[in-house]
Write an enzyme that holds these catalytic residues in place. Structure first.
Site, PDB file in Angstrom:
ATOM      1  N   THR A 226       0.843  -1.192   0.000  1.00  0.00           N
ATOM      2  CA  THR A 226       0.000   0.000   0.000  1.00  0.00           C
ATOM      3  C   THR A 226       0.876   1.238   0.000  1.00  0.00           C
ATOM      4  O   THR A 226       1.913   1.265   0.657  1.00  0.00           O
ATOM      5  CB  THR A 226      -0.940   0.043   1.228  1.00  0.00           C
TER       6      THR A 226
ATOM      7  N   TRP B 219      -4.003   5.427  -4.461  1.00  0.00           N
ATOM      8  CA  TRP B 219      -3.240   6.442  -3.737  1.00  0.00           C
ATOM      9  C   TRP B 219      -2.286   7.229  -4.625  1.00  0.00           C
ATOM     10  O   TRP B 219      -1.658   6.691  -5.515  1.00  0.00           O
ATOM     11  CB  TRP B 219      -2.392   5.792  -2.639  1.00  0.00           C
TER      12      TRP B 219
ATOM     13  N   GLU C 241      -4.222  -2.627   5.392  1.00  0.00           N
ATOM     14  CA  GLU C 241      -3.697  -3.158   6.653  1.00  0.00           C
ATOM     15  C   GLU C 241      -4.753  -3.918   7.454  1.00  0.00           C
ATOM     16  O   GLU C 241      -4.423  -4.557   8.450  1.00  0.00           O
ATOM     17  CB  GLU C 241      -3.150  -2.005   7.517  1.00  0.00           C
TER      18      GLU C 241
ATOM     19  N   LYS D  26      -6.365  10.264  -2.407  1.00  0.00           N
ATOM     20  CA  LYS D  26      -6.975   9.064  -2.968  1.00  0.00           C
ATOM     21  C   LYS D  26      -7.834   9.429  -4.168  1.00  0.00           C
ATOM     22  O   LYS D  26      -8.854  10.087  -4.036  1.00  0.00           O
ATOM     23  CB  LYS D  26      -7.810   8.333  -1.923  1.00  0.00           C
TER      24      LYS D  26
HETATM   25  P1  AMP Z   1      -6.461   1.310   1.145  1.00  0.00           P
HETATM   26  O1  AMP Z   1      -5.443   0.756   2.048  1.00  0.00           O
HETATM   27  O2  AMP Z   1      -5.903   1.679  -0.187  1.00  0.00           O
HETATM   28  O3  AMP Z   1      -7.665   0.439   1.041  1.00  0.00           O
HETATM   29  O4  AMP Z   1      -6.936   2.688   1.760  1.00  0.00           O
HETATM   30  C1  AMP Z   1      -7.462   2.801   3.052  1.00  0.00           C
HETATM   31  C2  AMP Z   1      -7.862   4.216   3.318  1.00  0.00           C
HETATM   32  O5  AMP Z   1      -8.847   4.642   2.366  1.00  0.00           O
HETATM   33  C3  AMP Z   1      -8.488   4.472   4.664  1.00  0.00           C
HETATM   34  O6  AMP Z   1      -7.541   4.617   5.688  1.00  0.00           O
HETATM   35  C4  AMP Z   1      -9.252   5.768   4.398  1.00  0.00           C
HETATM   36  O7  AMP Z   1      -8.393   6.905   4.421  1.00  0.00           O
HETATM   37  C5  AMP Z   1      -9.731   5.570   2.976  1.00  0.00           C
HETATM   38  N1  AMP Z   1     -11.080   4.985   2.967  1.00  0.00           N
HETATM   39  C6  AMP Z   1     -11.425   3.691   2.799  1.00  0.00           C
HETATM   40  N2  AMP Z   1     -12.756   3.539   2.825  1.00  0.00           N
HETATM   41  C7  AMP Z   1     -13.283   4.774   3.031  1.00  0.00           C
HETATM   42  C8  AMP Z   1     -14.613   5.282   3.158  1.00  0.00           C
HETATM   43  N3  AMP Z   1     -15.674   4.515   3.049  1.00  0.00           N
HETATM   44  N4  AMP Z   1     -14.742   6.611   3.391  1.00  0.00           N
HETATM   45  C9  AMP Z   1     -13.676   7.426   3.482  1.00  0.00           C
HETATM   46  N5  AMP Z   1     -12.409   7.005   3.355  1.00  0.00           N
HETATM   47  C10 AMP Z   1     -12.206   5.700   3.128  1.00  0.00           C
END
Ligand code: AMP
Length: 536
Positions: A186, A443, A331, A438
């Site tokens: 990630t 990312w 994570e 994002k």
């Molecule tokens: P990832 O590891 O790429 O899945 O990203 C995780 C991160 O995405 C989280 O820590 C949040 O910052 C963001 N995220 C995931 N789901 C949501 C959601 N439903 N609403 C807002 N932010 C989210």
């Protein structure tokens, strides 16, 4: 005194064995890179995953060896999910949307031994193969006849020829359920990408938890469409949970545009789909002007970024589809919360229900959340007080791959999100402390964007911030202070980014300012910058 029950290791091979025995003829549908629709079933996936197991044995790869994939969602990728992990080797799913330099870094860090890729990623693999010395075997996910001749990649083999040499007689080995099963990097933190190394146990417990009625409510009556990629946290665990319940799986391959997704949903009578808001935006934009309706879709999990209210409303009012807003992280395998209602919410007025559904949801058995204020003290769960969000549980990482110190603070994982939690346990994300953007579910490191800007000889200082975007949720812009008396235009700086980062990560705009606000500790005050510029 111990209980007197059988001890069975929770292993991924148990899932495919189960699906083969009990749901062998349940279909696995894939739109292939070639554009056609391929039809398989759990029995066939199980058989071919055992052929993979024999092929890996023949290569003499030790337990724990990393087998990488750069591939879309499809049946061959699914076979690798079971064939690789089932033999105690580690499936490393790689995000093809990254720049070749980032991909090279990840492959070298993971020390991948085998790299399997969809033919559409051949140019990407050609760009990295000479810089990734650990990779001993290159496998193109295609038939022998589709393999081009002069690719420049040494000993490139087709997947079908590779597994076709081996039969499917294979007994899955039994080993410790804490053995590593898959690896996903990630870039949702600062610095280099970091690897989350899942175990068989964490994956199985996540599958149990996510299939629960209050979570994804999965069953053998479902036809499941994971639009979320299999290179992004194992498609939110859907390959595993679908095997666990014997659901039909429908894979969209590379065709994620509104028309292709809609056609697949209708053709394969999808009941349940999962993806980031950007994909659903494209789907709804395709359907609206045609006045198209769904004949089978009942619910959709939307997560990865905040789901806009209009999307929840449109799905409900225009299409009678229930949106389940979810929050998670690489994570966390990834599910942390999902927004399903409680019995007491059933008679709430529609606008009150919508307010609730906008929240990222509540945890389910297996994950715990807490919010702490600036002094590290627990915040009250009143839906208003916010704090840094921490997570803990059986499918939450302890350490990143190859790092020596735990990623935890007092036993809890700091998520980098800022949230409220209400009296009923519903969590709502209100901000993010990590310095990343994002866009369309992927990312962008603001630090990478800033580093490229300041490597331009005419730039004195740069700060990258996110601006809201109706299609991509967030897009990066870069705020720049020029060096005195040196000329620089927006176009010059934007073209300076080309080739240095993936195209979609290049900022949408450059804003030149006299000064960038700096805090007491010397850090750029991005919140202030955002307030000043985004309002303007
Ligand atoms: P990832 O590891 O790429 O899945 O990203 C995780 C991160 O995405 C989280 O820590 C949040 O910052 C963001 N995220 C995931 N789901 C949501 C959601 N439903 N609403 C807002 N932010 C989210």
């Amino acid at each position: 005194m111990f209980g007197l029950m059988q001890q069975q290791e929770l292993l991924i091979s148990g899932l495919i064995d189960f699906a083969e025995r009990n749901h062998g003829d349940t279909e696995i549908i894939s739109r292939r890179v070639e554009g056609d629709i391929h039809r398989s079933n759990w029995r066939e996936v199980a058989k071919r995953s055992r052929q993979i197991a024999n092929a890996l044995k023949h290569m003499d790869l030790e337990a724990g060896a990393r087998i990488a994939t750069i591939a879309w969602n499809g049946y061959r990728h699914l076979e690798l999910y079971f064939g690789v992990s089932g033999t105690a080797r580690v499936l490393h799913t790689i995000n093809p949307r990254l720049h070749p330099d980032q991909l090279t870094w990840i492959v070298n860090h993971a020390e991948d031994k085998v790299l399997c890729f969809d033919m559409s990623f051949l140019p990407l693999v050609q760009a990295i193969h000479a810089r990734t010395p650990s990779v001993e075997h290159w496998i193109a996910l295609c038939d022998k006849a589709q393999l081009p001749k002069d690719t420049g990649i040494p000993a490139l083999r087709s997947y079908e020829a590779w597994i076709g040499q081996h039969n499917s007689d294979f007994e899955w080995p039994i080993f410790d359920e804490n053995t590593a099963s898959s690896l996903c990097y990630t870039s949702g933190t600062t610095g280099h990408p970091k690897g989350a190394l899942y175990s068989h146990r964490s994956t199985l417990l996540h599958a149990f938890g996510s299939a629960l009625p209050d979570v994804m409510n999965m069953s053998a009556t479902d036809s499941v469409l994971p639009v979320v990629p299999m290179f992004h946290v194992n498609a939110w665990g859907l390959p595993y949970s679908s095997a666990m319940v014997g659901a039909k799986l429908v894979f969209p391959g590379p065709a994620l545009d509104g028309k292709s997704v809609y056609d697949l949903i209708e053709q394969e009578q999808v009941t349940f789909a999962a993806g980031v808001p950007t994909v659903w935006q494209m789907l709804l934009s395709h359907m609206k002007p045609l006045n198209a309706k769904f004949s089978s879709l009942k619910r959709t999990v939307i997560g990865g970024s905040a789901c806009p209210p209009a999307m929840i409303e449109s799905f409900k009012l225009d299409y009678n589809v229930e949106v389940l807003h979810a929050w998670g992280m690489t994570e966390l395998s990834p599910l942390g919360t999902l927004c399903s209602l409680k019995n007491k919410h059933r008679n709430l007025a529609p606008e009150e229900q919508l307010k609730l559904r906008l929240k990222q949801g509540r945890t389910f058995y297996g994950v715990d959340l807490k919010i702490l204020n600036d002094q590290g003290l627990p915040q009250v769960h009143d839906g208003k007080s916010y704090g840094d969000l921490y997570a803990k549980g059986s499918w939450v990482i302890n350490k990143y791959f190859k790092e020596t110190s735990p990623a935890l603070i007092d036993g809890w994982f700091p998520t980098g999100d800022v949230a409220t939690i209400d009296e009923d346990g519903y969590m709502q994300v209100v901000d993010r402390t990590k310095d990343v953007i994002k866009s369309g579910g992927e990312w962008i490191s603001s630090i990478d964007i800033e580093n490229i800007a300041v490597s331009h000889p005419h730039v004195a200082m740069a700060a990258c911030i996110a601006v809201p975007d109706p299609k991509w949720d967030e897009r990066p812009i870069v705020v720049v202070v020029k060096k005195p008396d040196l000329p620089l235009t927006k176009e010059e700086l934007l073209s300076f980014y080309e080739g240095k980062t993936a195209k979609w990560q290049i900022p949408d705009d450059v804003i030149f300012v006299e000064a960038i606000p700096i805090g007491a500790t010397g850090k750029i005050l991005k919140t202030k910058l955002r307030e000043e510029l985004i309002k303007a």
